[in-house]
Design a protein around this motif. Structure first.
Motif, PDB file in Angstrom:
ATOM      1  N   ASP A   1      62.392  53.186  99.896  1.00  0.00           N
ATOM      2  CA  ASP A   1      63.508  52.292 100.217  1.00  0.00           C
ATOM      3  C   ASP A   1      63.146  51.295 101.324  1.00  0.00           C
ATOM      4  N   LEU A   2      62.044  51.530 102.041  1.00  0.00           N
ATOM      5  CA  LEU A   2      61.617  50.612 103.100  1.00  0.00           C
ATOM      6  C   LEU A   2      60.603  49.580 102.622  1.00  0.00           C
ATOM      7  N   VAL A   3      60.031  49.821 101.454  1.00  0.00           N
ATOM      8  CA  VAL A   3      58.980  48.930 100.954  1.00  0.00           C
ATOM      9  C   VAL A   3      59.610  47.774 100.200  1.00  0.00           C
ATOM     10  N   ASP A   4      59.276  46.587 100.630  1.00  0.00           N
ATOM     11  CA  ASP A   4      59.834  45.370 100.057  1.00  0.00           C
ATOM     12  C   ASP A   4      58.724  44.333 100.040  1.00  0.00           C
ATOM     13  N   GLY A   5      58.458  43.762  98.889  1.00  0.00           N
ATOM     14  CA  GLY A   5      57.391  42.781  98.764  1.00  0.00           C
ATOM     15  C   GLY A   5      57.559  41.555  99.654  1.00  0.00           C
ATOM     16  N   TRP A   6      58.752  41.348 100.191  1.00  0.00           N
ATOM     17  CA  TRP A   6      59.002  40.188 101.026  1.00  0.00           C
ATOM     18  C   TRP A   6      58.874  40.483 102.511  1.00  0.00           C
ATOM     19  N   MET A   7      58.815  41.754 102.865  1.00  0.00           N
ATOM     20  CA  MET A   7      58.753  42.121 104.274  1.00  0.00           C
ATOM     21  C   MET A   7      57.381  41.793 104.860  1.00  0.00           C
ATOM     22  N   MET A   8      57.379  41.336 106.081  1.00  0.00           N
ATOM     23  CA  MET A   8      56.142  41.044 106.791  1.00  0.00           C
ATOM     24  C   MET A   8      56.261  41.609 108.199  1.00  0.00           C
ATOM     25  N   PRO A   9      55.127  42.009 108.774  1.00  0.00           N
ATOM     26  CA  PRO A   9      55.191  42.516 110.148  1.00  0.00           C
ATOM     27  C   PRO A   9      55.414  41.387 111.141  1.00  0.00           C
ATOM     28  N   MET A  10      55.887  41.742 112.299  1.00  0.00           N
ATOM     29  CA  MET A  10      55.979  40.785 113.403  1.00  0.00           C
ATOM     30  C   MET A  10      54.584  40.616 114.001  1.00  0.00           C
ATOM     31  N   ARG A  11      54.331  39.483 114.579  1.00  0.00           N
ATOM     32  CA  ARG A  11      53.045  39.226 115.237  1.00  0.00           C
ATOM     33  C   ARG A  11      52.776  40.283 116.317  1.00  0.00           C
ATOM     34  N   SER A  12      53.834  40.706 117.010  1.00  0.00           N
ATOM     35  CA  SER A  12      53.690  41.691 118.087  1.00  0.00           C
ATOM     36  C   SER A  12      53.273  43.066 117.556  1.00  0.00           C
ATOM     37  N   TYR A  13      53.407  43.292 116.257  1.00  0.00           N
ATOM     38  CA  TYR A  13      52.951  44.530 115.621  1.00  0.00           C
ATOM     39  C   TYR A  13      51.522  44.354 115.107  1.00  0.00           C
ATOM     40  N   ARG A  14      51.269  43.243 114.413  1.00  0.00           N
ATOM     41  CA  ARG A  14      49.962  43.009 113.799  1.00  0.00           C
ATOM     42  C   ARG A  14      48.859  42.799 114.817  1.00  0.00           C
ATOM     43  N   ASP A  15      49.091  41.947 115.806  1.00  0.00           N
ATOM     44  CA  ASP A  15      48.007  41.535 116.699  1.00  0.00           C
ATOM     45  C   ASP A  15      47.395  42.680 117.506  1.00  0.00           C
ATOM     46  N   PRO A  16      48.174  43.611 118.054  1.00  0.00           N
ATOM     47  CA  PRO A  16      47.531  44.733 118.756  1.00  0.00           C
ATOM     48  C   PRO A  16      46.667  45.598 117.827  1.00  0.00           C
ATOM     49  N   ILE A  17      47.066  45.698 116.568  1.00  0.00           N
ATOM     50  CA  ILE A  17      46.266  46.450 115.600  1.00  0.00           C
ATOM     51  C   ILE A  17      44.941  45.736 115.366  1.00  0.00           C
ATOM     52  N   VAL A  18      45.000  44.423 115.199  1.00  0.00           N
ATOM     53  CA  VAL A  18      43.779  43.633 115.010  1.00  0.00           C
ATOM     54  C   VAL A  18      42.891  43.730 116.247  1.00  0.00           C
ATOM     55  N   ASP A  19      43.476  43.598 117.423  1.00  0.00           N
ATOM     56  CA  ASP A  19      42.696  43.687 118.665  1.00  0.00           C
ATOM     57  C   ASP A  19      42.029  45.054 118.805  1.00  0.00           C
TER      58      ASP A  19
END
Length: 92
Positions: free
Chosen positions: A51-69
């Protein structure tokens, strides 16, 4: 193959992570990961419910960038990290 990091937590930290993930709608799943040296670790991951998976959902930059770093700093393969960095974000 999935690249990542295994972290060890104490009981208090584990409860905080578990409570937060469950409150956000994730469920815990046990998995076995194998290091490059062939050492097995039995760990937990949190998986989003259907129920949380949606093809249109995207992470916030504040979530993605620390993972990338973090992926860069621990030396995960450059192509993998570059792909993570190209994940679209909801905020410009």
């Amino acid at each position: 193959m999935i690249w990542g990091v295994v972290y060890e937590t104490d009981a208090v930290g584990r409860k905080q992570i578990d409570d937060g993930q469950r409150a956000a709608g994730y469920r815990e799943e046990p998995v076995t990961v194998v290091t490059r040296a062939g050492v097995e670790h039995h760990v937990s991951v949190y998986v989003a419910g259907a129920d949380l998976v949606d093809g249109w959902m995207m992470p916030m930059r504040s979530y993605r960038d620390p993972i990338v770093d973090a992926a860069r700093s621990i030396g995960l393969p450059a192509q993998y990290v570059d792909n993570l960095a190209q994940t679209p974000v909801a905020d410009p």
